[in-house]
Design a protein around this motif. Sequence first.
Motif, PDB file in Angstrom:
ATOM      1  N   LYS A 592     -32.912  46.834  49.974  1.00 43.48           N
ATOM      2  CA  LYS A 592     -32.021  45.707  49.684  1.00 43.48           C
ATOM      3  C   LYS A 592     -32.634  44.385  50.147  1.00 43.48           C
ATOM      4  CE  LYS A 592     -27.674  48.323  49.831  1.00 43.48           C
ATOM      5  NZ  LYS A 592     -26.396  48.541  50.570  1.00 43.48           N
ATOM      6  N   ARG A 593     -33.246  44.386  51.331  1.00 44.87           N
ATOM      7  CA  ARG A 593     -33.854  43.164  51.843  1.00 44.87           C
ATOM      8  C   ARG A 593     -35.083  42.786  51.014  1.00 44.87           C
ATOM      9  NH1 ARG A 593     -33.468  45.874  56.606  1.00 44.87           N
ATOM     10  NH2 ARG A 593     -35.741  46.065  56.660  1.00 44.87           N
ATOM     11  N   LYS A 596     -34.440  41.125  47.654  1.00 44.53           N
ATOM     12  CA  LYS A 596     -34.109  39.708  47.724  1.00 44.53           C
ATOM     13  C   LYS A 596     -35.347  38.842  47.968  1.00 44.53           C
ATOM     14  CE  LYS A 596     -29.336  40.362  49.239  1.00 44.53           C
ATOM     15  NZ  LYS A 596     -28.346  40.126  50.330  1.00 44.53           N
ATOM     16  N   PRO A 600     -35.391  36.417  44.699  1.00 38.50           N
ATOM     17  CA  PRO A 600     -34.441  35.762  45.605  1.00 38.50           C
ATOM     18  C   PRO A 600     -33.175  35.237  44.947  1.00 38.50           C
ATOM     19  CG  PRO A 600     -36.367  34.387  45.199  1.00 38.50           C
ATOM     20  CD  PRO A 600     -36.685  35.726  44.630  1.00 38.50           C
ATOM     21  N   LYS A 602     -31.218  36.859  43.115  1.00 39.56           N
ATOM     22  CA  LYS A 602     -30.217  37.923  42.970  1.00 39.56           C
ATOM     23  C   LYS A 602     -29.691  38.374  44.327  1.00 39.56           C
ATOM     24  CE  LYS A 602     -30.234  38.217  38.493  1.00 39.56           C
ATOM     25  NZ  LYS A 602     -29.036  37.937  37.717  1.00 39.56           N
TER      26      LYS A 602
END
Length: 602
Positions: A592-593, A596, A600, A602
């Motif tokens: 998840k990190r 991003k 970025p 989303k």
Amino acid sequence: MPRASPFCIFMTKFAQINIECINRIPMKKILSGVLAFAAIAVGSAKEVEIKLYQTSDVHGSYFPYDFITGKPLSGSLARVATVVGDAREKYGDNVLLVDNGDILQGQPTVYYYNYIDTVVPHITSEIMNYMKYDVVNVGNHDVETGRATLDRWASQCKMPVLGANIIETATGKPHFQPYEVFERDGVKIAILGMITPAIPAWLPEVLWEGLKFEDMESTARRWIPVIKEKENPDVIIGLFHAGQDGNILINYKENPSLEIAREVPGFDVVLIGHDHRRDIKRVVNVEGDTVLVMNPANNADFVTDITMKFEVDDSGKVVDKTISGELLDLSAYIADSNYMNRFNPEIETINAYVSEPLGVFTETISTRDSYFGSSEFVDLIHELQLALSGADISFVAPLSYDAMIPAGEIKVADMFHLYKYENMLYVMELTGREIKGCLEESYRKWVNTMTSPDDHLLLLKEQPVQGEAGRSTLLNRSYNFDSAAGIRYIVDVTKPAGEKVEIISMADGSPFELDKTYRVALNSYRGNGGGELLTDGAGIPHDKLSHRIVYSTDRDMRYYLSQYIKEQGTIHPHKLNQWRFVPEELVIPAAKRDYKILFPEK
């Protein structure tokens, strides 16, 4: 004896100091400076100013419009035409326009004239002739189009096509012209063109049959003395379709441009292409001379703008020169209207071509998901490769860093999202152990070794740039991130590189055996050694790879994908879910990190 006056003592000391300084300066520089000073002092020198513009890695960006996405482009040769047209109005014939290769691949514009309509004059040569390019170089993606397309384009160009290290095996001589010399206002400028020699590491020999690609540095050392002795130029420019990091790719030095600028004396300017890295710098060579090095990157978003000023004496001899450069951002220029009008019929032809409907996708697919596990995008290509080839196992990587095809009607333009390059499909025989080795090498380039949920899942650069889209955030190239279909396996991100992949079984549940030979479907880039998965990972010598190929398509994968979608009519993209990252308690928060960071917005 009378004492010397203070003024005489001062002048004697001043002369001694200057003699000592002169002794530390190379004689050719002293003479050049003296001649320049003398010429200026008597008022007999004239100044000649010459402009040089370089495009590189244009990749079919001829118009300020992306035929794949349907959106405007900030660059394109249409904007270059504006820049060069303005310069020619100001400087007349004292303008040189050069291209540094990789112009025959990328947009549907070139694909259409490479493979669909091969009868009419090639649009690329027509554009280059219209823009009055003075000289062009050959790039690896130009070779990738095949000998027929490459030679057809080159034969239609009205300017010299360069390639000093592209050698005909039958004659031992360059297939293209090694260099060209221009004289402008009494100033002689020599341009030597070369290509990265790593072609055999990526492309099947059928595309470059009858040619070989020699080392660039040894080629430069051979031709520089010839150019100096035969032509006696005032400036020597290297036009190199090769990057600057000097890496060794299998047995080839892929990107030696910066090394050549430093190690091979004689060049005043080295123009770089291939690596898509915008750059401008000065380096000092082994003789202490400064070399200007420039790279405008790709897609004609920027153009190299070099200004060369010369002092020429009454005898016609250049007694001084200064060379400077800048990179022009083409988004600041409008497209040349005459250029656009001239090629409007071709624009309409391409618009009609890319608008042709092929079928329907019931689901949206994106390469974004493919970095974190099984994805509809990559698995669709896996299914096609297995269906076309009858192979046991398939290898596929996301060729486009960030591509998305929405659900609904699929057109020809979408095929350039789905499959970026003109790769053919190979079937190779590999043992189970070699298959595991390939996957270990792929995931070594792809994922980190995690020890806690706070670690990155993906291998990223030490300081990822927040908000920076593109492959520059990833440590390695995503088009080398091969996953497999036809087998079930897990990738344990806590294990060290080389020990991450555990193959559980074949997709149908039957045993997977390390010593058994399987048929593996993969693209021609990978099958020829691209990404080093087969060489470094599977341990197969590069010169033995061709012996493992048991089948090859005649046409590129994009063609077969288009035909498949036409035949099926409606495509239901879905995940095969034949592999996954483990352990989930580390992978899920890290994914998840990292998502991003890569994407970025989303």
